[in-house]
Write an enzyme that holds these catalytic residues in place. Sequence first.
Site, PDB file in Angstrom:
ATOM      1  N   ARG A   2       0.885  -1.169   0.000  1.00 14.79           N
ATOM      2  CA  ARG A   2       0.000   0.000   0.000  1.00 14.79           C
ATOM      3  C   ARG A   2       0.919   1.214   0.000  1.00 14.79           C
ATOM      4  O   ARG A   2       1.719   1.408   0.926  1.00 14.79           O
ATOM      5  CB  ARG A   2      -0.901   0.005   1.232  1.00 14.79           C
ATOM      6  CG  ARG A   2      -1.605   1.346   1.421  1.00 14.79           C
ATOM      7  CD  ARG A   2      -2.713   1.288   2.454  1.00 14.79           C
ATOM      8  NE  ARG A   2      -3.852   0.554   1.937  1.00 14.79           N
ATOM      9  CZ  ARG A   2      -5.069   0.593   2.478  1.00 14.79           C
ATOM     10  NH1 ARG A   2      -5.311   1.314   3.550  1.00 14.79           N
ATOM     11  NH2 ARG A   2      -6.066  -0.093   1.947  1.00 14.79           N
TER      12      ARG A   2
ATOM     13  N   HIS B 144      -7.322   0.704  -6.431  1.00 11.61           N
ATOM     14  CA  HIS B 144      -7.568  -0.146  -5.248  1.00 11.61           C
ATOM     15  C   HIS B 144      -8.278  -1.421  -5.719  1.00 11.61           C
ATOM     16  O   HIS B 144      -9.443  -1.674  -5.385  1.00 11.61           O
ATOM     17  CB  HIS B 144      -8.422   0.615  -4.230  1.00 11.61           C
ATOM     18  CG  HIS B 144      -8.400   0.023  -2.848  1.00 11.61           C
ATOM     19  ND1 HIS B 144      -7.633  -1.066  -2.498  1.00 11.61           N
ATOM     20  CD2 HIS B 144      -9.079   0.380  -1.713  1.00 11.61           C
ATOM     21  CE1 HIS B 144      -7.827  -1.347  -1.221  1.00 11.61           C
ATOM     22  NE2 HIS B 144      -8.690  -0.501  -0.724  1.00 11.61           N
TER      23      HIS B 144
ATOM     24  N   GLN C  31     -10.177  -4.050  -3.381  1.00 15.38           N
ATOM     25  CA  GLN C  31     -11.453  -3.568  -2.880  1.00 15.38           C
ATOM     26  C   GLN C  31     -12.570  -3.877  -3.876  1.00 15.38           C
ATOM     27  O   GLN C  31     -13.637  -4.378  -3.503  1.00 15.38           O
ATOM     28  CB  GLN C  31     -11.380  -2.055  -2.643  1.00 15.38           C
ATOM     29  CG  GLN C  31     -12.664  -1.478  -2.120  1.00 15.38           C
ATOM     30  CD  GLN C  31     -12.982  -1.963  -0.713  1.00 15.38           C
ATOM     31  OE1 GLN C  31     -12.162  -1.838   0.178  1.00 15.38           O
ATOM     32  NE2 GLN C  31     -14.156  -2.536  -0.511  1.00 15.38           N
TER      33      GLN C  31
ATOM     34  N   ASP D 268     -17.252   7.126  -1.372  1.00 15.24           N
ATOM     35  CA  ASP D 268     -16.021   6.983  -0.586  1.00 15.24           C
ATOM     36  C   ASP D 268     -15.795   8.326   0.116  1.00 15.24           C
ATOM     37  O   ASP D 268     -16.480   9.318  -0.176  1.00 15.24           O
ATOM     38  CB  ASP D 268     -14.852   6.650  -1.543  1.00 15.24           C
ATOM     39  CG  ASP D 268     -13.573   6.255  -0.824  1.00 15.24           C
ATOM     40  OD1 ASP D 268     -13.584   6.083   0.410  1.00 15.24           O
ATOM     41  OD2 ASP D 268     -12.529   6.126  -1.518  1.00 15.24           O
TER      42      ASP D 268
ATOM     43  N   CYS E 172     -16.312   1.450   0.670  1.00 17.49           N
ATOM     44  CA  CYS E 172     -15.131   0.626   0.970  1.00 17.49           C
ATOM     45  C   CYS E 172     -14.726   0.715   2.440  1.00 17.49           C
ATOM     46  O   CYS E 172     -14.052  -0.162   2.950  1.00 17.49           O
ATOM     47  CB  CYS E 172     -13.980   1.027   0.061  1.00 17.49           C
ATOM     48  SG  CYS E 172     -13.404   2.717   0.297  1.00 17.49           S
TER      49      CYS E 172
ATOM     50  N   ARG F 280     -13.496  -8.987   1.681  1.00 16.61           N
ATOM     51  CA  ARG F 280     -12.075  -8.728   1.413  1.00 16.61           C
ATOM     52  C   ARG F 280     -11.268  -9.969   1.792  1.00 16.61           C
ATOM     53  O   ARG F 280     -10.343 -10.366   1.102  1.00 16.61           O
ATOM     54  CB  ARG F 280     -11.576  -7.519   2.232  1.00 16.61           C
ATOM     55  CG  ARG F 280     -12.186  -6.166   1.855  1.00 16.61           C
ATOM     56  CD  ARG F 280     -11.679  -5.652   0.524  1.00 16.61           C
ATOM     57  NE  ARG F 280     -10.228  -5.549   0.453  1.00 16.61           N
ATOM     58  CZ  ARG F 280      -9.497  -4.525   0.926  1.00 16.61           C
ATOM     59  NH1 ARG F 280     -10.091  -3.479   1.473  1.00 16.61           N
ATOM     60  NH2 ARG F 280      -8.183  -4.509   0.795  1.00 16.61           N
TER      61      ARG F 280
HETATM   62  N1  NVA Z   1      -9.967   6.507  -1.268  1.00 20.08           N
HETATM   63  C1  NVA Z   1      -9.562   6.110   0.070  1.00 20.08           C
HETATM   64  C2  NVA Z   1      -9.783   4.643   0.261  1.00 20.08           C
HETATM   65  C3  NVA Z   1      -9.408   4.118   1.616  1.00 20.08           C
HETATM   66  C4  NVA Z   1      -9.591   2.642   1.734  1.00 20.08           C
HETATM   67  C5  NVA Z   1      -8.109   6.486   0.279  1.00 20.08           C
HETATM   68  O1  NVA Z   1      -7.309   6.334  -0.646  1.00 20.08           O
HETATM   69  O2  NVA Z   1      -7.792   6.972   1.362  1.00 20.08           O
HETATM   70  N1   CP Z   2     -11.219  -0.327   2.466  1.00 19.10           N
HETATM   71  C1   CP Z   2      -9.953  -0.412   2.891  1.00 19.10           C
HETATM   72  O1   CP Z   2      -9.023  -0.673   2.133  1.00 19.10           O
HETATM   73  O2   CP Z   2      -9.786  -0.218   4.222  1.00 19.10           O
HETATM   74  P1   CP Z   2      -8.425  -0.010   5.029  1.00 19.10           P
HETATM   75  O3   CP Z   2      -7.883   1.331   4.647  1.00 19.10           O
HETATM   76  O4   CP Z   2      -8.835  -0.086   6.469  1.00 19.10           O
HETATM   77  O5   CP Z   2      -7.467  -1.104   4.647  1.00 19.10           O
END
Ligand code: NVA
Ligand code: CP
Length: 301
Positions: free
Chosen positions: A104, A131, A134, A217, A257, A285
């Site tokens: 990540r 992502h 997800q 989101d 998500c 997930r």
């Molecule tokens: N769009 C959000 C998703 C978190 C799971 C982010 O990138 O922070």
């Molecule tokens: N939806 C998702 O990826 O959650 P986290 O940021 O908690 O991993």
Amino acid sequence: MSIKHYLQFKDFSREEYDHLFQRSIFIKQQFKTYQPYQPLKDRTLAMVFEKNSTRTRVSFEAGMYQMGGIAINLTTGDTQLGRGEPIDDVARVISRMVDVVMIRTFDHQIIERFAEYSRVPVINGLTDEHHPCQIMADVFTFIEHRGPIDGKVVAWIGDGNNVARSWLQAARVFGFKLHVSTPPGFELQAGDDGGEHLKVFADPMEAARGADLVTTDVWTSMGWEDETEDRKQKFADWQVDVEMMQIAASNALFMHCLPAHRGEEVTADVIDGAQSVVWDEAENRLHTQKALLEYLLLGKI
Ligand code: NVA
Ligand code: CP
């Protein structure tokens, strides 16, 4: 033989997703009936987190243990990445010691670079642009509740972000329409990700009209925290509320998500209401990513 990575949703074909979903059903059933399924004995997953996580961390770590393997959790702060070790070198080293890597990070190019230098499969656990894990879980969840997603309408309300982009790639792979409404300046940059499956609406209510699934989101994703206050003003009309769910199809589902901000992108009565499947979505997930790990490490079973 070239290594298979999972960096974007479009990295897999429809046939591969059909396989993954079939395996997810089996793996979920084993889990729900307390039957051990441990095909990844002695396999190791390294997870590299450059951003916070709850679901991604727990689902990958628990998933590896449940399949008989182990997971190592690394963060920028506790590795040499935090002191500027080049990503190419980190990829070369980690991938000689483990069987699969999940990352990540921020810029998508970082994960592409890692994959280029990796000897083992690399999984995208979220970048600024994508992502895929997800949306794999989300599509699986839709199918579980409503059957095939082919030909359906998914409404995306809010930021044209990483999750939205993965939805657009999914629209091409699965043959559904993505109706998108974003505030001006936050549009989804479609590129070659499935433009013909995308329909853009200035009015979020119009995007939601008749939709089979309404999803959103956070207004501010990780990495854009400096813009939080400005975005609160600009996104105020892009909130999924009961009125919006009423304009969608009568059996429409709501997904997010997570993590969610009740009172911002979604009201509490929607996310905690009867049409919301966010907890199934989060749970899936685990099951879909176990199928993904099985596929990347053992091939089609
Ligand atoms: N769009 C959000 C998703 C978190 C799971 C982010 O990138 O922070
Ligand atoms: N939806 C998702 O990826 O959650 P986290 O940021 O908690 O991993």
